[in-house]
Structure formats: C-alpha cells, structure tokens
Design an enzyme around this catalytic site. Structure first.
Site, PDB file in Angstrom:
ATOM      1  CB  VAL A  53      -0.990  -0.005   1.187  1.00 19.11           C
ATOM      2  CG1 VAL A  53      -1.831   1.266   1.175  1.00 19.11           C
ATOM      3  CG2 VAL A  53      -1.893  -1.237   1.124  1.00 19.11           C
ATOM      4  CD  GLU A 168     -13.365   6.066   2.754  1.00 13.19           C
ATOM      5  OE1 GLU A 168     -13.943   7.084   3.123  1.00 13.19           O
ATOM      6  OE2 GLU A 168     -13.951   4.956   2.655  1.00 13.19           O
ATOM      7  N   GLY A 226      -0.848  -8.726  -4.382  1.00 11.34           N
ATOM      8  CA  GLY A 226      -0.801  -7.875  -3.177  1.00 11.34           C
ATOM      9  C   GLY A 226      -2.158  -7.701  -2.525  1.00 11.34           C
ATOM     10  CD  GLU A 229      -5.240  -8.105   5.430  1.00 13.22           C
ATOM     11  OE1 GLU A 229      -4.630  -7.569   6.354  1.00 13.22           O
ATOM     12  OE2 GLU A 229      -5.644  -7.456   4.442  1.00 13.22           O
ATOM     13  CE  LYS A 244     -11.286  -5.107   4.475  1.00 14.25           C
ATOM     14  NZ  LYS A 244     -10.928  -5.865   3.275  1.00 14.25           N
ATOM     15  N   GLY A 341      -5.344  -4.175  -3.201  1.00 17.14           N
ATOM     16  CA  GLY A 341      -4.212  -3.893  -4.083  1.00 17.14           C
ATOM     17  C   GLY A 341      -3.630  -2.529  -3.761  1.00 17.14           C
TER      18      GLY A 341
HETATM   19  P1  NAP Z   1       2.778  -5.250   3.469  1.00 19.03           P
HETATM   20  O1  NAP Z   1       2.975  -5.271   2.000  1.00 19.03           O
HETATM   21  O2  NAP Z   1       3.013  -6.475   4.254  1.00 19.03           O
HETATM   22  O3  NAP Z   1       3.714  -4.073   4.046  1.00 19.03           O
HETATM   23  C1  NAP Z   1       3.885  -3.854   5.411  1.00 19.03           C
HETATM   24  C2  NAP Z   1       5.063  -2.898   5.604  1.00 19.03           C
HETATM   25  O4  NAP Z   1       5.113  -2.538   6.973  1.00 19.03           O
HETATM   26  C3  NAP Z   1       6.413  -3.491   5.249  1.00 19.03           C
HETATM   27  O5  NAP Z   1       7.155  -2.532   4.564  1.00 19.03           O
HETATM   28  C4  NAP Z   1       7.069  -3.775   6.601  1.00 19.03           C
HETATM   29  O6  NAP Z   1       8.456  -3.533   6.639  1.00 19.03           O
HETATM   30  C5  NAP Z   1       6.422  -2.739   7.484  1.00 19.03           C
HETATM   31  N1  NAP Z   1       6.290  -3.216   8.854  1.00 19.03           N
HETATM   32  C6  NAP Z   1       5.528  -4.223   9.304  1.00 19.03           C
HETATM   33  N2  NAP Z   1       5.664  -4.358  10.630  1.00 19.03           N
HETATM   34  C7  NAP Z   1       6.553  -3.417  10.996  1.00 19.03           C
HETATM   35  C8  NAP Z   1       7.130  -3.051  12.232  1.00 19.03           C
HETATM   36  N3  NAP Z   1       6.801  -3.690  13.359  1.00 19.03           N
HETATM   37  N4  NAP Z   1       8.001  -2.038  12.252  1.00 19.03           N
HETATM   38  C9  NAP Z   1       8.339  -1.387  11.123  1.00 19.03           C
HETATM   39  N5  NAP Z   1       7.817  -1.671   9.921  1.00 19.03           N
HETATM   40  C10 NAP Z   1       6.957  -2.689   9.867  1.00 19.03           C
HETATM   41  O7  NAP Z   1       1.319  -4.764   3.846  1.00 19.03           O
HETATM   42  P2  NAP Z   1       0.266  -3.984   2.924  1.00 19.03           P
HETATM   43  O8  NAP Z   1      -0.427  -4.952   2.039  1.00 19.03           O
HETATM   44  O9  NAP Z   1       0.902  -2.781   2.351  1.00 19.03           O
HETATM   45  O10 NAP Z   1      -0.835  -3.559   4.003  1.00 19.03           O
HETATM   46  C11 NAP Z   1      -0.580  -2.502   4.908  1.00 19.03           C
HETATM   47  C12 NAP Z   1      -1.867  -2.224   5.698  1.00 19.03           C
HETATM   48  O11 NAP Z   1      -2.906  -1.849   4.801  1.00 19.03           O
HETATM   49  C13 NAP Z   1      -2.427  -3.412   6.474  1.00 19.03           C
HETATM   50  O12 NAP Z   1      -3.064  -2.925   7.633  1.00 19.03           O
HETATM   51  C14 NAP Z   1      -3.471  -4.001   5.537  1.00 19.03           C
HETATM   52  O13 NAP Z   1      -4.470  -4.744   6.195  1.00 19.03           O
HETATM   53  C15 NAP Z   1      -4.021  -2.714   4.963  1.00 19.03           C
HETATM   54  N6  NAP Z   1      -4.665  -2.849   3.661  1.00 19.03           N
HETATM   55  C16 NAP Z   1      -4.050  -3.543   2.676  1.00 19.03           C
HETATM   56  C17 NAP Z   1      -4.660  -3.637   1.425  1.00 19.03           C
HETATM   57  C18 NAP Z   1      -4.046  -4.405   0.314  1.00 19.03           C
HETATM   58  O14 NAP Z   1      -4.713  -4.611  -0.714  1.00 19.03           O
HETATM   59  N7  NAP Z   1      -2.801  -4.843   0.410  1.00 19.03           N
HETATM   60  C19 NAP Z   1      -5.886  -2.997   1.214  1.00 19.03           C
HETATM   61  C20 NAP Z   1      -6.483  -2.280   2.244  1.00 19.03           C
HETATM   62  C21 NAP Z   1      -5.856  -2.206   3.463  1.00 19.03           C
HETATM   63  P3  NAP Z   1       9.521  -4.472   5.907  1.00 19.03           P
HETATM   64  O15 NAP Z   1       9.203  -4.324   4.454  1.00 19.03           O
HETATM   65  O16 NAP Z   1      10.840  -3.903   6.267  1.00 19.03           O
HETATM   66  O17 NAP Z   1       9.268  -5.849   6.410  1.00 19.03           O
HETATM   67  N1  HSE Z   2      -6.775  -8.564   2.267  1.00 20.05           N
HETATM   68  C1  HSE Z   2      -7.737  -7.542   2.050  1.00 20.05           C
HETATM   69  C2  HSE Z   2      -8.719  -7.994   0.986  1.00 20.05           C
HETATM   70  C3  HSE Z   2      -7.061  -6.267   1.611  1.00 20.05           C
HETATM   71  O1  HSE Z   2      -8.397  -8.948   0.282  1.00 20.05           O
HETATM   72  O2  HSE Z   2      -9.795  -7.420   0.883  1.00 20.05           O
HETATM   73  C4  HSE Z   2      -8.022  -5.106   1.490  1.00 20.05           C
HETATM   74  O3  HSE Z   2      -8.501  -4.728   2.753  1.00 20.05           O
END
Ligand code: NAP
Ligand code: HSE
Length: 468
Positions: A53, A168, A226, A229, A244, A341
């Site tokens: 993200v 949001e 991506g 979770e 949610k 994503g």
């Molecule tokens: P991700 O790709 O796993 O990225 C997480 C990032 O946070 C990584 O860069 C990681 O660092 C860093 N991190 C994790 N724990 C940490 C800690 N304790 N200290 C410092 N840095 C830390 O996750 P993501 O998919 O971007 O999702 C991020 C958030 O958005 C989550 O809450 C997820 O539920 C939410 N979200 C995701 C999506 C989606 O489609 N992916 C959609 C809506 C909401 P390193 O890279 O150094 O390990």
């Molecule tokens: N893992 C979550 C999903 C990311 O697939 O909907 C978006 O919140």
C-alpha cells in the site's frame, strides 16, 4: 520491480522526499486556507511501512501531484519512512536516508504533521497510532484490525491529542464507503449493509467460477497481486470481512460494534462442485458480510451465500468490492470498485492524506470522533435464511423419506430436491429449503448427518436474504 521516480527537494536541511509539488504553485483558497508555517512550506508526513500500500501511495502522490496539490492548496512532502529492514529491496526506490527502523524519530519530530500507518498488525501499529495522535499529529491508517478491535482506544487518543484520525482505506480498498456512510448518508436510518468486503476471497471465488481451479492456486495469484493479508487466514476465514462489517456497522448505526459480535464462516469449505451447482441453479457464490438493524437490535454475520445471478452483487468479480446499503430515505444503493491492491487502496489513503493536510494547513479543531449509542446485539440463532444442502446418499428406496422426516421434525420446510446419480450406488442430493430460523436448521443438519441413509453432508450454504 515497479520503480517510482522520486526527486529530492532541498532547502530545509532535512532529508525528505519532494516527490511531488514544486516550491511554488498549487491553488490556494484565500478564504479558507491558512498556512501552518511560513508561506510555501510543505506539510510533512511520515509513512509507517513500505509494503504494497505504501508503494501505491508513493506512486499516486508522484503521478497525481498536480491534482493533490490543488486539493490541498499546497505541497506535501514525505519526510520519513519506517521499515523493519532498511536493506530490503523495495517495489519503489526511495533515498535510503529516509528509511528508519526507529518510530521515535518520527513521533518526536515536530516538523512531521501527519503519520500514515501502513504496517498492518496490531501491537506496533496501535501504539504508534496512539502516540502520534497524543503528539497532536493527524493519523491516516488502512488498518482494519486496529480500527475494528481498538477504535475506542484510538479515538480516546485522538480526543486527548486534539488530532484527527482518518481510516477510509480500512474498508473497501479504493471504494470510499466510510465517508459515504459517515457523511453522504448521515441523514439516513440504515437498515442493512450487505457487502463483498474482501477482495482476496472474491478473487478466489471468481477464479474458481471462471476457470475451475483450486482455492490454493487462486490464493497464490491473489498474494502475487498484493491483495491478501500477511496471514491470509484472515481473508479465507472471514475475519478480515468481519472486521470491516463491524467498522461499517459502528458508523452506520452509531453503535459500539466489535468483530467478536460477528458470526463468521469463511470460504475454505466451498468446493468446485458447489460453484458448479450454484451456476446450474442460476446463482453465484459470494462471501457476504451482512449487518442488519431492526429497532435497536444489530445482527452481523459473514458467510458464503448464493446470490441470484441477476443481482448487482453477483456481478462483482475479481478483487472488486461492493457495499449494498438499504436505508430510509435512500432505499437501496450500491457502492462498487476495486477492493484491494496497492494503487486501489492508495486512492483512499491519499484522499485521507489530503484531508489531513487541509486540517494541518487550516489549523482547524479536530473532529472528536463518533458518539456511540448503545444497541443490543442479535444472535445468529435468530437469523432466518434459506439453505442449500448437498448430501451424498445411497441410491435406494426410502432414503428421501427419512431425510424429509428429519427436516420435518425440526420445522424445516423443503422448497426443492434434485437427485443426480454419483459414483457406484450413490447419489447426490441437493436440497433447498424455505426460510427457516438458524437454530432449527442447524439441529436439522445434525440430525440428517446422523441418519444411516446419509453417507455425508457435503455442503450447507445459505442463500442471500430474499429481500436483498
Ligand atoms: P505489506 O505489503 O506487508 O507491508 C507492510 C510494511 O510494513 C512493510 O514494509 C514492513 O516492513 C512494514 N512493517 C511491518 N511491521 C513493521 C514493524 N513492526 N516495524 C516497522 N515496519 C513494519 O502490507 P500492505 O499490504 O501494504 O498492508 C498494509 C496495511 O494496509 C495493512 O493494515 C493491511 O491490512 C491494509 N490494507 C491492505 C490492502 C491491500 O490490498 N494490500 C488494502 C487495504 C488495506 P519491511 O518491508 O521492512 O518488512
Ligand atoms: N486482504 C484484504 C482484501 C485487503 O483482500 O480485501 C483489502 O482490505
């Protein structure tokens, strides 16, 4: 690797990413905009996390900088990025001296006005959000785990710190449903929200329907995109959708809802045979998150459901999300869009960054958070649904009669029965019931499963509410 071209902005003596916004320019609204610092000074933010993200956020901020600058009325600058591992190869290239593993360098930096939490998880994220708010920094987060489980705690910190909180992206990916419910529909009495709120499981079910592959294969593709979770059980077991729907219900009913009050079944039990049978009967299987309010009673549930193929929710494919809302006076409406994503989610995160930056620039009083009224929570046992059952039975005389008897003894009325030959002397029986209370149906399923004329209860799946 996706490379984002980022340029460095100098002048402040501080390492920062001037990824967007030239020193001059950008629309100002002289009536409403008040600079937080000397004229032209950017609003500085820190990202916590540099994963899917955050990479999307950096790309959107760079690509759409003119639009964003216009909406903010000034410049935004990324001043720090928190990661676990500064040496890791990233999806976006950022100057290495922006990276830190110490959140305190962000929290204690008075020049950083906005903290954008995109780490995920609970403990570190919650403590960082609280500390940022208490320090008077605006917080933007996509973290549904925190917002569903600990919203009281974060709102308390927001009130104490006098700082705003925006979330949001915690529901619906790029679909702006949080603000729609909190603001656009604020004049409504909401009766029901029925959503496809998890992109990963919707992607998996869509792939299984279109291509007939396995859940495991489709999950790997969803992870590569991506969508999933960090621990994909949260997607597969319906926990992400439960969080949610709890967040949306809290907003829609101004009630203190919690994921623990959500009845939950995931998609692990859904087989290609059920998907094929659903299509044969004119239905599509979706993981629905449903929340209903009758008088002062709120009932929330997440489970797979058969949706009629002509219903708008049935057309929601891949990682798209949709939220179907029923209320007074709006009637029925649906919000629809990409639900997971990096870039889709960045759309919502950047919108919140814009709101936060406006707050910083205008020096306005932060919103105090929701006032919650007490409601009762209904039990799943009280919910009425129609059911689909798929049974494996021996193909001989008297079997149907015994099964019908078990249903009858539990007050379950059968709408239709379809028997097809299976391997050997077996047959597959598909039964659809009339609407029945959940507890009666569960008792009937147990009794049917113990009949010696039933080899196996293969599937029990609810149909979407009749009046959806
Ligand atoms: P991700 O790709 O796993 O990225 C997480 C990032 O946070 C990584 O860069 C990681 O660092 C860093 N991190 C994790 N724990 C940490 C800690 N304790 N200290 C410092 N840095 C830390 O996750 P993501 O998919 O971007 O999702 C991020 C958030 O958005 C989550 O809450 C997820 O539920 C939410 N979200 C995701 C999506 C989606 O489609 N992916 C959609 C809506 C909401 P390193 O890279 O150094 O390990
Ligand atoms: N893992 C979550 C999903 C990311 O697939 O909907 C978006 O919140």
């Amino acid at each position: 690797m996706v490379v984002c071209i980022l340029t460095r902005e100098g002048g402040s003596g501080v390492s920062s990413l001037g990824v967007w916004f030239p020193q001059q320019g950008g629309a100002e609204d002289p009536l409403t905009v008040r600079e937080s610092g000397p004229h032209g000074q950017p609003v500085r933010l820190a990202l916590l996390g540099l994963g899917t993200v955050s990479a999307g956020v950096l790309q959107v901020l760079a690509r759409n900088r003119a639009e964003i600058e216009h909406h903010v009325g000034g410049r935004i600058e990324v001043a720090r990025i928190l990661v676990r591992d500064t040496a890791k190869v990233r999806r976006v290239e950022v100057p290495s001296d922006l990276l830190t593993t110490d959140v305190n360098t962000i929290l204690s930096d008075p020049r950083i006005a906005i903290v954008v939490e995109l780490m995920g998880g609970v403990d570190r994220a919650l403590s960082s959000i609280q500390a940022a708010l208490l320090a008077g920094k605006a917080v933007v987060t996509a973290n549904k785990d925190v917002m569903a489980e600990f919203d009281q705690e974060v709102w308390a910190a927001a009130r104490k710190g006098g700082a705003p909180l925006y979330f949001e992206a915690s529901v619906g990916g790029g679909v702006p449903v949080v603000r729609a419910l909190a603001e656009g529909l604020a004049g409504n009495r909401i009766h029901r929200i029925a959503g496809i709120l998890n992109g990963t499981t919707n992607f998996i079910l869509s792939r299984m329907s279109a291509e007939g592959g396995s859940q495991a294969e489709a999950l790997i593709t969803a992870q590569l995109h991506g969508y999933a979770e960090a621990d994909p059980s949260a997607d597969l077991d319906g926990l992400d959708a439960a969080r949610k729907i709890s967040i949306l219900s809290s907003i829609a009913y101004a009630a203190p809802c919690h994921p623990g009050q959500v009845y939950r079944e995931g998609i692990r039990g859904i087989t290609p045979a059920d998907i094929e049978q659903a299509a044969h009967m004119g239905w599509t299987i979706k993981l629905l998150a449903i929340s209903e309010r009758a008088q002062n009673r709120v009932t929330m549930r997440v489970h797979p459901a058969f949706v009629p193929a002509q219903h708008p929710l049935a057309a929601v494919a891949d990682a798209f999300n949709a939220v179907y809302i029923q209320g007074d006076p709006i009637g029925k409406m649906m919000l629809y869009g990409p639900g997971a994503g990096g870039e889709a989610t960045a759309s919502a995160v950047v919108a919140d960054i814009v709101r936060a930056a406006r707050w910083v620039r205008r020096g306005a009083v932060a919103p105090e958070g929701p006032v919650r009224t007490l409601v009762e929570f209904g039990s799943m046992d009280d919910v009425h649904s129609r059911f689909y059952l798929r049974l494996r039975i021996p193909d001989r005389v008297g079997v149907l009669g015994q099964i019908a008897g078990a249903f009858g003894r539990n007050g379950v009325s059968i709408l239709s029965v379809l028997q097809t030959p299976a391997a050997g002397d077996s047959a597959e029986l598909v039964i659809v019931t009339h609407q029945v209370r959940e507890d009666r149906m569960q008792r009937a399923v147990v009794e049917v499963g113990t009949l010696n004329v039933v080899e196996r209860v293969a599937s029990v799946i609810r149909l979407a509410p009749e009046d959806l």
